[in-house]
Enzyme design. Structure first.
Site, PDB file in Angstrom:
ATOM      1  N   LYS A 299       0.822  -1.221   0.000  1.00  0.00           N
ATOM      2  CA  LYS A 299       0.000   0.000   0.000  1.00  0.00           C
ATOM      3  C   LYS A 299       0.858   1.274   0.000  1.00  0.00           C
ATOM      4  O   LYS A 299       0.496   2.262  -0.631  1.00  0.00           O
ATOM      5  CB  LYS A 299      -0.946   0.001   1.198  1.00  0.00           C
ATOM      6  CG  LYS A 299      -2.051  -1.060   1.104  1.00  0.00           C
ATOM      7  CD  LYS A 299      -3.037  -0.933   2.244  1.00  0.00           C
ATOM      8  CE  LYS A 299      -4.027  -2.083   2.212  1.00  0.00           C
ATOM      9  NZ  LYS A 299      -5.087  -1.956   3.216  1.00  0.00           N
ATOM     10  N   ASP A 338     -10.400   2.089   2.189  1.00  0.00           N
ATOM     11  CA  ASP A 338     -10.567   1.500   3.527  1.00  0.00           C
ATOM     12  C   ASP A 338     -11.226   2.492   4.489  1.00  0.00           C
ATOM     13  O   ASP A 338     -12.158   2.153   5.213  1.00  0.00           O
ATOM     14  CB  ASP A 338      -9.204   1.092   4.119  1.00  0.00           C
ATOM     15  CG  ASP A 338      -8.680  -0.196   3.495  1.00  0.00           C
ATOM     16  OD1 ASP A 338      -9.500  -0.998   3.015  1.00  0.00           O
ATOM     17  OD2 ASP A 338      -7.451  -0.385   3.505  1.00  0.00           O
TER      18      ASP A 338
HETATM   19  P1  NAP Z   1      -1.468  -4.237  12.211  1.00  0.00           P
HETATM   20  O1  NAP Z   1      -1.005  -3.043  11.487  1.00  0.00           O
HETATM   21  O2  NAP Z   1      -0.564  -5.411  12.351  1.00  0.00           O
HETATM   22  O3  NAP Z   1      -1.892  -3.781  13.704  1.00  0.00           O
HETATM   23  C1  NAP Z   1      -2.289  -4.726  14.636  1.00  0.00           C
HETATM   24  C2  NAP Z   1      -2.843  -4.030  15.886  1.00  0.00           C
HETATM   25  O4  NAP Z   1      -3.354  -5.053  16.744  1.00  0.00           O
HETATM   26  C3  NAP Z   1      -1.799  -3.279  16.671  1.00  0.00           C
HETATM   27  O5  NAP Z   1      -2.399  -2.161  17.281  1.00  0.00           O
HETATM   28  C4  NAP Z   1      -1.379  -4.309  17.723  1.00  0.00           C
HETATM   29  O6  NAP Z   1      -0.896  -3.730  18.899  1.00  0.00           O
HETATM   30  C5  NAP Z   1      -2.712  -4.944  18.021  1.00  0.00           C
HETATM   31  N1  NAP Z   1      -2.573  -6.276  18.599  1.00  0.00           N
HETATM   32  C6  NAP Z   1      -2.181  -7.396  17.957  1.00  0.00           C
HETATM   33  N2  NAP Z   1      -2.189  -8.436  18.833  1.00  0.00           N
HETATM   34  C7  NAP Z   1      -2.601  -7.951  20.023  1.00  0.00           C
HETATM   35  C8  NAP Z   1      -2.825  -8.540  21.280  1.00  0.00           C
HETATM   36  N3  NAP Z   1      -2.619  -9.840  21.493  1.00  0.00           N
HETATM   37  N4  NAP Z   1      -3.267  -7.757  22.284  1.00  0.00           N
HETATM   38  C9  NAP Z   1      -3.484  -6.434  22.077  1.00  0.00           C
HETATM   39  N5  NAP Z   1      -3.291  -5.819  20.912  1.00  0.00           N
HETATM   40  C10 NAP Z   1      -2.851  -6.563  19.882  1.00  0.00           C
HETATM   41  O7  NAP Z   1      -2.801  -4.810  11.586  1.00  0.00           O
HETATM   42  P2  NAP Z   1      -3.947  -3.992  10.777  1.00  0.00           P
HETATM   43  O8  NAP Z   1      -3.669  -4.044   9.348  1.00  0.00           O
HETATM   44  O9  NAP Z   1      -4.121  -2.672  11.445  1.00  0.00           O
HETATM   45  O10 NAP Z   1      -5.216  -4.919  11.037  1.00  0.00           O
HETATM   46  C11 NAP Z   1      -5.821  -4.974  12.311  1.00  0.00           C
HETATM   47  C12 NAP Z   1      -7.204  -5.602  12.198  1.00  0.00           C
HETATM   48  O11 NAP Z   1      -8.011  -4.818  11.347  1.00  0.00           O
HETATM   49  C13 NAP Z   1      -7.182  -6.995  11.617  1.00  0.00           C
HETATM   50  O12 NAP Z   1      -7.723  -7.868  12.546  1.00  0.00           O
HETATM   51  C14 NAP Z   1      -8.081  -6.961  10.417  1.00  0.00           C
HETATM   52  O13 NAP Z   1      -9.029  -8.013  10.464  1.00  0.00           O
HETATM   53  C15 NAP Z   1      -8.822  -5.655  10.571  1.00  0.00           C
HETATM   54  N6  NAP Z   1      -9.027  -5.053   9.236  1.00  0.00           N
HETATM   55  C16 NAP Z   1     -10.271  -5.130   8.709  1.00  0.00           C
HETATM   56  C17 NAP Z   1     -10.531  -4.593   7.485  1.00  0.00           C
HETATM   57  C18 NAP Z   1     -11.913  -4.679   6.913  1.00  0.00           C
HETATM   58  O14 NAP Z   1     -12.108  -4.346   5.737  1.00  0.00           O
HETATM   59  N7  NAP Z   1     -12.890  -5.080   7.682  1.00  0.00           N
HETATM   60  C19 NAP Z   1      -9.507  -3.954   6.752  1.00  0.00           C
HETATM   61  C20 NAP Z   1      -8.235  -3.880   7.330  1.00  0.00           C
HETATM   62  C21 NAP Z   1      -8.009  -4.440   8.569  1.00  0.00           C
HETATM   63  P3  NAP Z   1       0.685  -3.424  19.096  1.00  0.00           P
HETATM   64  O15 NAP Z   1       0.923  -2.107  18.416  1.00  0.00           O
HETATM   65  O16 NAP Z   1       0.880  -3.389  20.551  1.00  0.00           O
HETATM   66  O17 NAP Z   1       1.428  -4.566  18.422  1.00  0.00           O
END
Ligand code: NAP
Length: 508
Positions: A299, A338
């Protein structure tokens, strides 16, 4: 059995048969014809023992579709490891049954070729041959009916090199890039009038890497509706094989009666790889490439490729572009659907317009990519945001950038927000029993979980029990695809069809 009628000008869907004996291969032939293949390729080199005359009779007599006979030696990536004279003897015996074509490798001298219609072939497992033009010219000089060239693909640019061959060929030609990165060449073979393309009977029945199944060709990629004017779209990612986007967009094209096809493009991480592949697509306007979805890890590369000036300003602030649009005159623009998808999902559920978010208190849990897109959009609409994250420093960095509060995740239960949005992966399949919060804070009346697998997360169950309005990640996911569809086609998206495809894929 009579040969089934087929449009002689249309690109053949050829099913390779890789069974270990002739009886099973014959069963496969009948199944392939029933599934809609126009031709089969009997891969005699897959047989465990060389076929007797009786076995060849059983296999090749009264075939229901066109038959190509191949006995590929190990030196060209096949399985036949015995002497060359024995290999050719089997092909000569098969020729007596008058299959439609016999495939013979370019390095076999024509004097040794069987008396049959010949597909002259060349395979390169390292990548496109450096002297590809020379290879094709040499094939043209040989007394064959069809040329076939297949090479391993390092990226979509190699798939496009195969399409270049089709555009410039002098006789019926098969030109294929093998491997996951080459899929584009297999599906677009029909748009560019190839002699044929290969599609496996089922998963596990492929004769070369990257072959889709007949079912995928027909139902996922809409093979029968691809023609010279079909507009082309795709999703760039690594990995990309798991992406639901081809299923969603192709179903949407079908429902809307739009002449388009949407393909997966595997591009290895790194801006250099991204730039090389996208350059290869855009330098060929005849591909009719109109749009690209972009997912992890590209991205940021997509934003850098397009440049700030041609991207939607919030996408620039977020630092990520997930949608590229190629205008008919060639101009390129970048969007991020998004954030808009998330805002649409939230506002639809709350029955408000985005401007009504002004001044509303929102707790965003998480500080990763999804949180960044949603925080940027909420900040744009002047909501009062607090970011809660496990890693507090990350929350603070994001907070500083968008002028909002930030705190550790353990403080989230004290929030005074009315809207709570989970942007972490906590609760996502397979950890469906986890939730970023054990209970819903008293002030909260709307809970939005961006996770879409499962649709009903533990957090949303808690929210439902607490009487909150629930917004699912499914709504956001479908909305972002729908926005892309609308940007690219200028038509309303068939939302229910797109949602149905996601649900069906999630249930699988
Ligand atoms: P990312 O950049 O890897 O960020 C992950 C986030 O989750 C970080 O804030 C991380 O905290 C936190 N996290 C992970 N494991 C954790 C745990 N065990 N306890 C507490 N916090 C935790 O991922 P992303 O791309 O933002 O995606 C995050 C979520 O958004 C995904 O689950 C995805 O399903 C959802 N999403 C949905 C859509 C949709 O169209 N519906 C689109 C994009 C994403 P730290 O900073 O402390 O590591």
């Amino acid at each position: 059995m009579p040969q089934s009628p087929r449009d002689k000008s249309a690109t053949r869907l050829i099913c390779p048969l890789v069974a270990p004996d002739c009886a099973q291969m014959r069963v496969g032939m009948l199944a392939a014809a029933k599934a809609g293949a126009d031709a089969v390729e009997c891969r005699l080199d897959f047989l465990e023992i060389p076929p007797s005359r009786d076995k060849l009779t059983e296999l090749l007599t009264d075939a229901p579709v066109e038959v190509i006979v191949t006995n590929r030696p190990v030196r060209h990536g096949g399985n036949f490891s015995d002497r060359e004279d024995l290999r050719l003897k089997i092909l000569h015996e098969a020729a007596a049954f008058q299959p439609t074509y016999i495939d013979i490798e370019m390095d076999v001298p024509p004097k040794d070729w069987p008396q049959a219609e010949i597909i002259v072939s060349h395979h390169d497992w390292q990548g496109p041959p450096a002297d590809l033009d020379k290879v094709i010219r040499r094939m043209d000089s040989l007394p064959a009916a069809v040329n076939k060239v297949a090479f391993a693909a390092g990226g979509p640019e190699d798939a496009v090199a195969a399409l270049d061959v089709l555009r410039n060929c002098n006789r019926p030609t098969l030109a294929l890039a093998m491997g996951e990165a080459g899929v584009v060449s297999r599906i677009l073979a029909r748009k560019f009038g190839a002699f044929g393309t290969f599609a496996a009977l089922g998963s596990g029945d492929e004769s070369a890497p990257g072959q889709p199944t007949i079912e995928e060709m027909k139902n996922l990629y809409r093979w029968d509706s691809i023609g010279p004017d079909t507009r082309v779209f795709g999703v760039i990612g690594c990995p990309v094989a798991h992406s639901m986007s081809p299923a969603i967009h192709n179903a949407a094209f079908e429902a809307a009666g739009y002449d388009g096809v949407y393909l997966p493009l595997l591009i290895q991480p790194g801006a250099e790889n991204f730039n090389r592949s996208v350059d290869a697509l855009l330098q060929r306007p005849w591909l009719d490439w109109r749009g690209l979805s972009v997912t992890i890890p590209h991205k940021e590369n997509a934003l850098a490729y397009v440049g700030d000036g041609d991207c939607d300003s919030l996408a620039v602030q977020i630092g990520a572009v997930n949608t590229l649009t190629i205008e008919p005159h060639g101009a390129l623009k970048g969007d991020n659907t998004d954030y808009a998808a998330a805002i649409d999902a939230l506002c639809d559920a709350m029955k408000i317009s985005p401007s009504d978010l002004q001044g509303r208190r929102v707790a965003v849990i998480g500080a990763g990519g999804a949180a960044r897109a949603i925080v940027a959009a909420l900040a744009y609409y002047e909501a009062k945001i607090t970011i809660y994250n496990r890693t507090v420093s990350r929350a603070k960095r994001l907070g500083e950038e968008f002028a909002c509060e930030a705190a550790g995740l353990d403080e989230a239960h004290n929030t005074d927000a009315e809207i709570l949005i989970n942007c972490t992966s906590v609760g996502m399949h397979p950890n469906v029993k986890s939730s970023p919060l054990d209970s819903i804070p008293k002030s909260v009346i709307v809970v939005f979980d961006t996770i879409y697998n499962p649709v009903r997360t533990r957090l949303l169950e808690l929210a439902g029990s607490a009487g909150c309005t629930c917004v699912t990640g499914l709504d956001m996911f479908v909305n972002q695809g729908a926005r892309q569809f609308e940007i690219w086609t200028d038509r309303p998206a068939p939302l229910e069809v797109m949602r149905g495809v996601v649900m069906e894929n999630l249930h699988r």
